[in-house]
Design a protein around this motif. Structure first.
Motif, mmCIF file in Angstrom:
data_model
loop_
_atom_site.group_PDB
_atom_site.id
_atom_site.type_symbol
_atom_site.label_atom_id
_atom_site.label_comp_id
_atom_site.label_asym_id
_atom_site.label_seq_id
_atom_site.Cartn_x
_atom_site.Cartn_y
_atom_site.Cartn_z
ATOM 1 N N THR A 1 -6.024 -2.453 1.506
ATOM 2 C CA THR A 1 -5.284 -3.274 2.468
ATOM 3 C C THR A 1 -4.720 -4.529 1.813
ATOM 4 O O THR A 1 -3.870 -5.193 2.396
ATOM 5 N N ASP B 1 -0.164 4.708 -0.518
ATOM 6 C CA ASP B 1 -0.780 5.800 0.234
ATOM 7 C C ASP B 1 -2.295 5.616 0.206
ATOM 8 O O ASP B 1 -2.781 4.540 -0.152
ATOM 9 N N GLU B 2 -3.032 6.644 0.562
ATOM 10 C CA GLU B 2 -4.497 6.561 0.644
ATOM 11 C C GLU B 2 -5.156 6.231 -0.698
ATOM 12 O O GLU B 2 -6.265 5.715 -0.726
ATOM 13 N N HIS B 3 -4.487 6.550 -1.808
ATOM 14 C CA HIS B 3 -5.119 6.372 -3.120
ATOM 15 C C HIS B 3 -4.287 5.565 -4.106
ATOM 16 O O HIS B 3 -4.482 5.685 -5.322
ATOM 17 N N THR C 1 -6.609 3.892 -6.284
ATOM 18 C CA THR C 1 -7.713 3.402 -5.469
ATOM 19 C C THR C 1 -8.612 4.556 -5.008
ATOM 20 O O THR C 1 -8.162 5.694 -4.892
ATOM 21 N N VAL D 1 0.873 -1.164 0.000
ATOM 22 C CA VAL D 1 0.000 0.000 0.000
ATOM 23 C C VAL D 1 0.913 1.216 0.000
ATOM 24 O O VAL D 1 1.738 1.378 0.900
ATOM 25 N N ARG E 1 -10.037 4.669 -2.044
ATOM 26 C CA ARG E 1 -9.643 4.899 -0.660
ATOM 27 C C ARG E 1 -8.547 3.899 -0.331
ATOM 28 O O ARG E 1 -8.121 3.142 -1.188
ATOM 29 N N ARG E 2 -8.102 3.888 0.903
ATOM 30 C CA ARG E 2 -6.951 3.061 1.285
ATOM 31 C C ARG E 2 -7.230 1.572 1.055
ATOM 32 O O ARG E 2 -8.230 1.032 1.509
ATOM 33 N N ALA F 1 -10.238 -2.982 0.112
ATOM 34 C CA ALA F 1 -10.154 -2.247 1.380
ATOM 35 C C ALA F 1 -10.289 -3.216 2.552
ATOM 36 O O ALA F 1 -10.537 -4.411 2.367
ATOM 37 N N GLU F 2 -10.172 -2.675 3.763
ATOM 38 C CA GLU F 2 -10.263 -3.497 4.969
ATOM 39 C C GLU F 2 -11.613 -4.217 5.074
ATOM 40 O O GLU F 2 -11.697 -5.333 5.580
ATOM 41 N N ALA G 1 -1.842 1.643 -4.552
ATOM 42 C CA ALA G 1 -1.136 0.442 -4.099
ATOM 43 C C ALA G 1 -0.287 -0.028 -5.272
ATOM 44 O O ALA G 1 -0.633 0.241 -6.432
#
Length: 108
Positions: A92, A33-35, A87, A31, A89-90, A60-61, A37
């Protein structure tokens, strides 16, 4: 005679499924960063003329899909590819759906 035709068909089916035009393997992911991978993928083509497409998915999570990337491996660039997936959002985790080529419908 019918038995020979059947055995021929079974042999051809086995051989064609055992020797795909393209195979792939997810080596690693991280990953960024927030946007985004990134993923490292090994792609092996049967020959330089194979036009393959490989698909990566980021999750995501909560296991929802947050990004998808389809890329075309370049036979002249070697077997290892590092790709960045944008992405929503973040992420995982990253999954390699696989690679396909014309006539090869199941990703591998």
């Amino acid at each position: 005679m019918l038995a020979l035709v059947f055995l021929g068909w079974v042999g051809w089916t086995t051989w064609s499924n055992a020797t795909p035009e393209v195979t792939s393997e997810l080596v690693s992911f991280k990953v960024v960063d927030e946007h985004s991978a990134s993923a490292v993928v090994d792609v092996r083509l049967a020959d330089d003329k194979v036009a393959a497409a490989c698909t990566l998915q980021a999750f995501a999570e909560d296991h929802s899909l947050v990004g998808t990337l389809t890329f075309t491996p370049d036979p002249g660039a070697g077997e290892r590819y590092e790709e960045v997936i944008r992405t929503e959002r973040r992420a995982t985790s990253v999954d390699l759906t696989g690679c396909t080529a014309p006539g090869q419908q199941r990703p591998s």
